[in-house]
Motif scaffolding. Sequence first.
Motif, PDB file in Angstrom:
ATOM      1  N   VAL A  31       0.850  -1.177   0.000  1.00 52.07           N
ATOM      2  CA  VAL A  31       0.000   0.000   0.000  1.00 52.07           C
ATOM      3  C   VAL A  31       0.893   1.237   0.000  1.00 52.07           C
ATOM      4  CG1 VAL A  31      -1.925  -1.167   1.119  1.00 52.07           C
ATOM      5  CG2 VAL A  31      -0.228  -0.012   2.505  1.00 52.07           C
ATOM      6  N   PRO A  32       0.385   2.386  -0.395  1.00 50.34           N
ATOM      7  CA  PRO A  32       1.216   3.597  -0.397  1.00 50.34           C
ATOM      8  C   PRO A  32       1.811   3.868   0.987  1.00 50.34           C
ATOM      9  CG  PRO A  32      -0.865   3.990  -1.510  1.00 50.34           C
ATOM     10  CD  PRO A  32      -0.964   2.634  -0.871  1.00 50.34           C
ATOM     11  N   THR A  33       3.007   4.433   0.981  1.00 51.46           N
ATOM     12  CA  THR A  33       3.683   4.776   2.225  1.00 51.46           C
ATOM     13  C   THR A  33       2.923   5.880   2.942  1.00 51.46           C
ATOM     14  OG1 THR A  33       5.792   4.133   1.290  1.00 51.46           O
ATOM     15  CG2 THR A  33       5.869   5.588   3.191  1.00 51.46           C
ATOM     16  N   GLU A  34       2.751   5.696   4.254  1.00 50.69           N
ATOM     17  CA  GLU A  34       2.053   6.681   5.076  1.00 50.69           C
ATOM     18  C   GLU A  34       3.070   7.442   5.913  1.00 50.69           C
ATOM     19  OE1 GLU A  34      -1.333   5.019   7.217  1.00 50.69           O
ATOM     20  OE2 GLU A  34      -1.257   3.283   5.890  1.00 50.69           O
ATOM     21  N   PRO A  35       2.758   8.683   6.289  1.00 45.31           N
ATOM     22  CA  PRO A  35       3.673   9.409   7.172  1.00 45.31           C
ATOM     23  C   PRO A  35       3.621   8.835   8.587  1.00 45.31           C
ATOM     24  CG  PRO A  35       1.733  10.736   6.699  1.00 45.31           C
ATOM     25  CD  PRO A  35       1.621   9.490   5.877  1.00 45.31           C
ATOM     26  N   GLY A  36       4.785   8.735   9.215  1.00 43.48           N
ATOM     27  CA  GLY A  36       4.867   8.274  10.595  1.00 43.48           C
ATOM     28  C   GLY A  36       5.226   9.430  11.507  1.00 43.48           C
ATOM     29  N   THR A  37       4.833   9.337  12.753  1.00 40.97           N
ATOM     30  CA  THR A  37       5.122  10.356  13.759  1.00 40.97           C
ATOM     31  C   THR A  37       5.842   9.696  14.922  1.00 40.97           C
ATOM     32  OG1 THR A  37       3.114  11.552  13.147  1.00 40.97           O
ATOM     33  CG2 THR A  37       4.108  12.094  15.277  1.00 40.97           C
ATOM     34  N   PHE A  38       6.997  10.236  15.313  1.00 36.85           N
ATOM     35  CA  PHE A  38       7.742   9.684  16.434  1.00 36.85           C
ATOM     36  C   PHE A  38       6.862   9.671  17.680  1.00 36.85           C
ATOM     37  CE2 PHE A  38      11.212  10.980  13.652  1.00 36.85           C
ATOM     38  CZ  PHE A  38      11.998   9.840  13.680  1.00 36.85           C
ATOM     39  N   GLY A  39       6.868   8.545  18.393  1.00 35.81           N
ATOM     40  CA  GLY A  39       6.103   8.404  19.623  1.00 35.81           C
ATOM     41  C   GLY A  39       4.667   7.975  19.417  1.00 35.81           C
ATOM     42  N   ALA A  40       4.182   7.947  18.182  1.00 28.38           N
ATOM     43  CA  ALA A  40       2.800   7.540  17.901  1.00 28.38           C
ATOM     44  C   ALA A  40       2.775   6.080  17.446  1.00 28.38           C
ATOM     45  CB  ALA A  40       2.187   8.435  16.826  1.00 28.38           C
ATOM     46  N   ASP A  41       1.813   5.328  17.958  1.00 25.86           N
ATOM     47  CA  ASP A  41       1.676   3.924  17.585  1.00 25.86           C
ATOM     48  C   ASP A  41       1.128   3.789  16.173  1.00 25.86           C
ATOM     49  OD1 ASP A  41       2.379   3.306  20.204  1.00 25.86           O
ATOM     50  OD2 ASP A  41       0.302   3.021  20.860  1.00 25.86           O
ATOM     51  N   VAL A  42       1.601   2.753  15.465  1.00 28.54           N
ATOM     52  CA  VAL A  42       0.998   2.320  14.210  1.00 28.54           C
ATOM     53  C   VAL A  42       0.678   0.844  14.381  1.00 28.54           C
ATOM     54  CG1 VAL A  42       2.106   4.049  12.747  1.00 28.54           C
ATOM     55  CG2 VAL A  42       3.269   1.877  13.136  1.00 28.54           C
ATOM     56  N   GLN A  43      -0.345   0.371  13.696  1.00 32.36           N
ATOM     57  CA  GLN A  43      -0.762  -1.012  13.870  1.00 32.36           C
ATOM     58  C   GLN A  43      -1.052  -1.635  12.523  1.00 32.36           C
ATOM     59  OE1 GLN A  43      -3.601  -1.691  16.955  1.00 32.36           O
ATOM     60  NE2 GLN A  43      -4.080  -3.743  16.246  1.00 32.36           N
ATOM     61  N   THR A  91       5.960   1.312  17.604  1.00 32.11           N
ATOM     62  CA  THR A  91       6.199   2.714  17.936  1.00 32.11           C
ATOM     63  C   THR A  91       7.671   3.023  17.692  1.00 32.11           C
ATOM     64  OG1 THR A  91       4.574   2.497  19.713  1.00 32.11           O
ATOM     65  CG2 THR A  91       5.933   4.494  19.707  1.00 32.11           C
ATOM     66  N   VAL A  92       7.938   3.982  16.811  1.00 30.66           N
ATOM     67  CA  VAL A  92       9.295   4.501  16.646  1.00 30.66           C
ATOM     68  C   VAL A  92       9.371   5.668  17.623  1.00 30.66           C
ATOM     69  CG1 VAL A  92      10.984   5.507  15.073  1.00 30.66           C
ATOM     70  CG2 VAL A  92       9.396   3.761  14.242  1.00 30.66           C
ATOM     71  N   VAL A  93      10.105   5.476  18.711  1.00 30.56           N
ATOM     72  CA  VAL A  93      10.090   6.416  19.818  1.00 30.56           C
ATOM     73  C   VAL A  93      10.943   7.645  19.541  1.00 30.56           C
ATOM     74  CG1 VAL A  93      10.560   6.685  22.292  1.00 30.56           C
ATOM     75  CG2 VAL A  93       9.628   4.523  21.425  1.00 30.56           C
ATOM     76  N   SER A  94      12.189   7.427  19.128  1.00 33.47           N
ATOM     77  CA  SER A  94      13.099   8.570  18.924  1.00 33.47           C
ATOM     78  C   SER A  94      14.267   8.177  18.040  1.00 33.47           C
ATOM     79  CB  SER A  94      13.626   9.062  20.281  1.00 33.47           C
ATOM     80  OG  SER A  94      14.396   8.038  20.901  1.00 33.47           O
ATOM     81  N   VAL A  95      14.999   9.193  17.590  1.00 30.67           N
ATOM     82  CA  VAL A  95      16.219   8.978  16.796  1.00 30.67           C
ATOM     83  C   VAL A  95      17.258  10.015  17.226  1.00 30.67           C
ATOM     84  CG1 VAL A  95      15.393  10.402  14.864  1.00 30.67           C
ATOM     85  CG2 VAL A  95      17.187   8.717  14.478  1.00 30.67           C
ATOM     86  N   VAL A  96      18.505   9.566  17.389  1.00 28.02           N
ATOM     87  CA  VAL A  96      19.613  10.445  17.771  1.00 28.02           C
ATOM     88  C   VAL A  96      20.851  10.058  16.970  1.00 28.02           C
ATOM     89  CG1 VAL A  96      18.755  10.883  20.121  1.00 28.02           C
ATOM     90  CG2 VAL A  96      20.303   8.958  19.701  1.00 28.02           C
ATOM     91  N   PRO A  97      21.856  10.980  16.873  1.00 28.78           N
ATOM     92  CA  PRO A  97      23.116  10.615  16.211  1.00 28.78           C
ATOM     93  C   PRO A  97      23.846   9.545  17.027  1.00 28.78           C
ATOM     94  CG  PRO A  97      23.002  12.991  16.643  1.00 28.78           C
ATOM     95  CD  PRO A  97      21.843  12.361  17.334  1.00 28.78           C
ATOM     96  N   PHE A  98      24.659   8.760  16.344  1.00 30.58           N
ATOM     97  CA  PHE A  98      25.454   7.727  17.009  1.00 30.58           C
ATOM     98  C   PHE A  98      26.854   7.747  16.407  1.00 30.58           C
ATOM     99  CE2 PHE A  98      26.669   3.263  17.928  1.00 30.58           C
ATOM    100  CZ  PHE A  98      26.371   3.235  19.276  1.00 30.58           C
ATOM    101  N   ASP A  99      27.845   7.226  17.143  1.00 29.98           N
ATOM    102  CA  ASP A  99      29.215   7.202  16.626  1.00 29.98           C
ATOM    103  C   ASP A  99      29.287   6.469  15.291  1.00 29.98           C
ATOM    104  OD1 ASP A  99      30.130   8.562  18.830  1.00 29.98           O
ATOM    105  OD2 ASP A  99      30.937   6.790  19.838  1.00 29.98           O
ATOM    106  N   GLN A 100      30.240   6.894  14.446  1.00 32.58           N
ATOM    107  CA  GLN A 100      30.462   6.215  13.177  1.00 32.58           C
ATOM    108  C   GLN A 100      30.985   4.807  13.435  1.00 32.58           C
ATOM    109  OE1 GLN A 100      32.770   8.362  10.289  1.00 32.58           O
ATOM    110  NE2 GLN A 100      31.750  10.302  10.728  1.00 32.58           N
ATOM    111  N   SER A 101      30.834   3.954  12.447  1.00 22.43           N
ATOM    112  CA  SER A 101      31.379   2.598  12.558  1.00 22.43           C
ATOM    113  C   SER A 101      32.900   2.679  12.508  1.00 22.43           C
ATOM    114  CB  SER A 101      30.871   1.732  11.402  1.00 22.43           C
ATOM    115  OG  SER A 101      31.540   2.076  10.201  1.00 22.43           O
ATOM    116  N   PRO A 102      33.597   1.615  12.911  1.00 22.59           N
ATOM    117  CA  PRO A 102      35.052   1.619  12.810  1.00 22.59           C
ATOM    118  C   PRO A 102      35.546   1.878  11.380  1.00 22.59           C
ATOM    119  CG  PRO A 102      34.346  -0.195  14.185  1.00 22.59           C
ATOM    120  CD  PRO A 102      33.104   0.413  13.576  1.00 22.59           C
ATOM    121  N   ASN A 103      34.714   1.591  10.380  1.00 23.34           N
ATOM    122  CA  ASN A 103      35.064   1.832   8.974  1.00 23.34           C
ATOM    123  C   ASN A 103      34.624   3.200   8.468  1.00 23.34           C
ATOM    124  OD1 ASN A 103      36.206  -0.734   8.799  1.00 23.34           O
ATOM    125  ND2 ASN A 103      34.261  -1.649   8.207  1.00 23.34           N
ATOM    126  N   GLY A 104      34.077   4.044   9.352  1.00 25.75           N
ATOM    127  CA  GLY A 104      33.706   5.400   8.959  1.00 25.75           C
ATOM    128  C   GLY A 104      32.305   5.572   8.404  1.00 25.75           C
TER     129      GLY A 104
END
Length: 189
Positions: free
Chosen positions: A33-45, A52-65
């Motif tokens: 089906v067509p892609t729907e917009p998601g909202t952080f912290g909101a449930d989808v079923q 629930t995609v709760v949050s996203v933050v930066p993380f260290d690079q891999s050892p390979n960059g």
Amino acid sequence: MAALVVGACSIVGCVSTNEVGGSENATPTTTTVPTEPGTFGADVQYEGVLATVVSVVPFDQSPNGVPRIKVVVRVENTSGWVQRNPDLRLLCDETTNTGDWFLGSTWEPNVALPVNAVSQGEVIIGFPQKGKSPEYPLVACTGARLRLTMVDSRTPVKRTYDYPVDQGVIAEAAKRPRGPALPLPPRGG
């Protein structure tokens, strides 16, 4: 005419393995089906799986960059049958490749999710590769979005949600230092 039908499907997100005007022995169709917009912290079923995609933050690079982000996810299976964790990938405007998860994640996409189970944790996702070589990841990612794809183990129909990732998170992830290989070995005594 066939090219127009295929082109129209790709715009709305459907996928078909049938040839236009195919025979009675044609391969079964897979439908998205067509892609729907998601909202952080909101449930989808979808079909008894609550995500629930709760949050996203930066993380260290891999050892390979490879620049990476860390996403907190919670999934619950309320259906009466074993399901799968949704797939979760990073998409960028610069390539059709997608970023995949790394070892060290405490939540794993696409694994079995038993009946009445809750799966919660962090998934580390790298930027997509620039071309066909994993040694060359993207260092910039415009239009960044997380794509959550939910499936039902009984049908080929999928439901997808796109979560826009703030450009500040992407810029910070691209500047982070290289981290150690994960998972880290246990501390010895």
